[in-house]
Design an enzyme around this catalytic site. Structure first.
Site, PDB file in Angstrom:
ATOM      1  N   CYS A  92     -11.008  11.877   8.549  1.00  0.00           N
ATOM      2  CA  CYS A  92     -10.639  12.932   7.601  1.00  0.00           C
ATOM      3  C   CYS A  92     -10.477  12.351   6.205  1.00  0.00           C
ATOM      4  CB  CYS A  92      -9.341  13.603   8.026  1.00  0.00           C
ATOM      5  SG  CYS A  92      -9.378  14.409   9.641  1.00  0.00           S
TER       6      CYS A  92
ATOM      7  N   ASP B  48      11.443 -12.754  -0.098  1.00  0.00           N
ATOM      8  CA  ASP B  48      12.333 -12.721  -1.258  1.00  0.00           C
ATOM      9  C   ASP B  48      13.501 -13.656  -0.949  1.00  0.00           C
ATOM     10  OD1 ASP B  48      13.484 -11.898  -3.699  1.00  0.00           O
ATOM     11  OD2 ASP B  48      14.723 -10.451  -2.638  1.00  0.00           O
TER      12      ASP B  48
ATOM     13  N   ASP C 271      11.206  -5.565  -5.048  1.00  0.00           N
ATOM     14  CA  ASP C 271      10.307  -5.886  -3.932  1.00  0.00           C
ATOM     15  C   ASP C 271       9.522  -4.676  -3.437  1.00  0.00           C
ATOM     16  OD1 ASP C 271      11.221  -8.583  -3.751  1.00  0.00           O
ATOM     17  OD2 ASP C 271      13.019  -7.853  -2.756  1.00  0.00           O
TER      18      ASP C 271
END
Length: 717
Positions: free
Chosen positions: A32, A438, A617
């Site tokens: 689709c 991080d 982040d």
């Protein structure tokens, strides 16, 4: 300093183009997505078209002058996908309505299957020598049809609609053979009943739909867990700003009405409403949600503040540099949404198999009917064999292969403290080759703690610390526990706090605030002392998670490469990298740079797992191949991630990777079994060795095998 100098790459907007957002409820799979995007890109002046399958949102960028919204909606209608202008509330309502429709259809199918069986079992009991009379058989067939046929027609609507929409668009999806098989089964059964034939298969049709609806509902539930992070990011932006009018009177103004050049006031404790420049005043700014920096930053006249940052101390007079929708925070939200759309391009194995499955099954059924008739069978017997082919090769096992594994893996990870939000997340996680962490709040606990506390000194300074909102003061107060607050408190914005303790004036804050010219020694610090007395230093650090080093070793042992990208100062990042054993690290990294690093790793062939917790982040989390966030992370970061792990341990990352790899193995085994099953079952049906009822039983058995194999996912080796 221009805002783009402070936050490069995030605030520039294309003024020569217009963006339209549409809700496309019929967009369900990768096929689709491809058809919609290719169809719109063929239109003149359309620069881009992207579909997000999670919320069925289509974003179209049109160069001016170009097609208007109505033209695009008409083009989508011609492609077979009715659309309306996107509204988050309408999208959520459509998703909820789809869930209710699936539950209702599943309930009706279950009712129809059980009650149709009640009348069909006596018919099949003749296999054991308990033959019914012709009149009784016909009566039972009518009762079975009266119950089963309406239930099948109602429960099959999700498949019938999808198949019809697919055929109108000039293609065939997996719902086409399902719909054809069900409708032909009902037609043959009705014909047999009217003509007083021997067999009817109403129970087989409705049972088939029940099993398929289970798979469809499981997929819907998994998709329901994927929320939009962009909305949560923008929720961090203040809804109202304090604007100064021509007479310098403060006026509460909706954030949408703020324009570049407006003069604003930001009070202590308020979030910066838009990107702005300080004209007067000074304050400590908490940018941890934006940059990951653990220490507050002092800002004054001439400096730029970004939307979403928190003013901790002083009153600021600022000048707006951009509208709310042009702010750095809004730009991050757009990056997050773009990353989520790109992530939706992942094509699941079931969708790939459907490309081959649909034409092959239709061809086999047609050959069975034509070949049987040509070899002397009557049209009735040839049609029954063709229907048996459609039923026995029904993609029920194929449809359950992935959802059953995903549900099992999600449950096992939930018991390990890991929440899986996206059905395809486990598939992507199993493919990762590179992990980016991080620092603050991920490798570390995200909470400043006092280093080597001396109880007597802590108790001495605590009355001042309890009166301050500064993060380091709160850490000191937490170490001391509950107790009295100093008298005559005065907070000096960005410097420290002073007050009276036991009749003596004391100060807590920067070294300069206490009259010291001392230099920082690489640690975040506070100084305390009474007037005319000795000064004492409190040093703080963000502790590394206890199992961080073990987690890094485990990831490396599994063949993954690891690095750190942090917005914190390089010295702090290096300290943590050395502690956990990561040689590749970078500090002072901006949000756009994190996303750029993720994209660069991806272009080089790596499949990146991003593990982060801050607002800085979120773009990287959305753009990575897979993403994880701790339970202590910002809501926006959790929603941008595919998986969220709770608790203080980081080993959940490794456990999730192990379960994801196990899930991929089980899914591939399920696909292998489904292929083998069809290779044996299809010829049997073509040769007339099974009738539609036995075909339905065989199909159900294959689904059971797939489900039982899925239960093995993630078991301890």
């Amino acid at each position: 300093m221009a805002l783009t100098d402070t936050f490069p790459g995030l605030v520039a907007r294309e003024t020569s183009s217009t963006r339209f957002d549409f809700l496309v409820p019929g967009a369900r799979c990768a096929a689709c997505m491809g058809k919609i995007e290719r169809g719109l890109m063929d239109l003149p002046r359309v620069a881009s078209a992207r579909v997000n399958l999670t919320n069925r949102k289509l974003s179209v960028e049109v160069q001016r002058p170009g097609p208007d919204a109505q033209t695009l909606i008409q083009a989508l209608a011609r492609l077979g996908y009715p659309a309306t202008p996107f509204d988050p509330g309408e999208a959520a309502a459509a998703h909820d309505a789809e869930g209710r429709a699936l539950i209702l259809a599943m309930a009706v199918a279950a009712f129809g299957a059980m009650n149709a069986m009640m009348f069909s079992v006596p018919l099949w009991a003749g296999l054991f020598g308990q033959e019914l009379g012709p009149a009784t058989r016909t009566l039972m067939m009518w009762f079975s049809g009266i119950v089963g046929a309406p239930c099948a027609l109602f429960a099959g609507r999700p498949f019938f609609r999808s198949a019809w929409r697919s055929l109108r668009a000039g293609r065939a999806n997996m719902d086409v053979p399902i719909s054809v098989g069900v409708l032909l089964t009902l037609a043959i059964s009705l014909s047999e009943t009217i003509l007083r034939g021997r067999d009817a298969y109403f129970d087989a049709a409705v049972s088939l739909l029940f099993l398929l609806l289970i798979g469809r509902w499981l997929d819907h539930q998994l998709r329901a867990r994927a929320h939009s992070a962009a909305a949560d990011l923008l929720a961090l932006q203040a809804t109202v700003a304090t604007r100064l009018d021509a007479h310098d009177h403060p006026v509460e103004t909706p954030i949408k009405a703020i324009a570049a050049g407006d003069r604003l006031i930001v009070r202590p404790g308020d979030r910066i409403p838009v990107d702005c420049r300080v004209t007067s005043g000074a304050s400590d700014i908490d940018n941890s949600l934006l940059t990951g920096e653990s220490a507050a930053i002092r800002v004054g006249p001439g400096q730029v503040c970004r939307a979403g940052a928190l003013s901790l101390s002083g009153l600021l007079r600022v000048t707006a540099l951009a509208r709310a929708e042009d702010s750095a925070l809004a730009a991050i939200a757009r990056l997050v949404e773009a990353g989520g759309q790109a992530k939706s391009r992942y094509v699941r194995l079931a969708d790939k198999a459907a490309v081959v499955y649909v034409p092959v099954v239709h061809t086999l059924a047609a050959l069975t009917f034509a070949g049987g008739w040509a070899l002397g069978l009557g049209p009735r017997e040839a049609l029954i064999r063709a229907v048996a082919v459609l039923i026995i090769t029904c993609p029920c096992a194929l449809g359950l292969a992935v959802p059953a594994v995903q549900i099992t893996a999600s449950a096992r990870l939930f018991r390990k403290g890991v929440l899986v939000k996206s059905g395809a997340a486990l598939e992507r996680l199993a493919e990762v080759t590179h992990v980016i962490f991080d620092k603050t709040g991920v490798l570390t606990e995200g909470r400043p703690r006092l280093i080597d506390p001396v109880e007597a000194l802590v108790e001495m300074a605590a009355p001042l610390a309890r009166a301050s909102r500064h993060p380091l003061s709160r850490a000191l107060a937490s170490e001391a526990g509950d107790g009295p607050i100093a008298d005559g408190i005065t907070e000096h914005h960005g410097e420290g706090v002073e007050g009276i303790i036991d009749g003596r004036r004391a100060r807590l804050g920067r070294a300069s605030f206490l009259g010291l010219a001392g230099e920082r020694h690489g640690e975040t610090e506070l100084w305390f002392g009474f007037d005319g007395d000795k000064r004492y230093r409190f040093r703080f650090s963000d502790r590394v998670r206890p199992d961080a080093a073990a987690t890094i070793r485990a990831l490396k042992a599994r063949g993954l490469t690891v690095e750190i990208l942090s917005g914190d100062v390089p010295d702090a990042v290096k300290s943590v990298a050395d502690a956990v054993g990561i040689a590749d690290w970078q500090g002072a990294v901006l949000p756009a740079d994190k996303l750029a690093a993720v994209e660069a790793r991806s272009r080089s062939g790596s499949r990146v797992l991003m593990v982060g917790d801050g607002l800085n982040d979120t773009a990287a989390l959305a753009g990575a191949h897979a993403a994880m966030a701790p339970g202590t992370a910002l809501d926006a970061s959790q929603n941008a991630a595919d998986l969220v792990f709770t608790g203080d341990g980081l080993m959940a990352v490794t456990e999730a990777l192990d379960v994801a790899r196990s899930a991929r193995k089980r899914a591939l085994e399920n696909f292998g079994f489904a292929a083998l099953y069809n290779a044996v079952a299809a010829p049997a049906a073509m040769l007339g060795l099974v009738n539609p009822f036995i075909a339905a039983l065989a199909m159900s058995g294959s689904s059971l095998v797939v489900t039982l194999n899925a239960l093995r996912t993630g078991r301890a080796r």
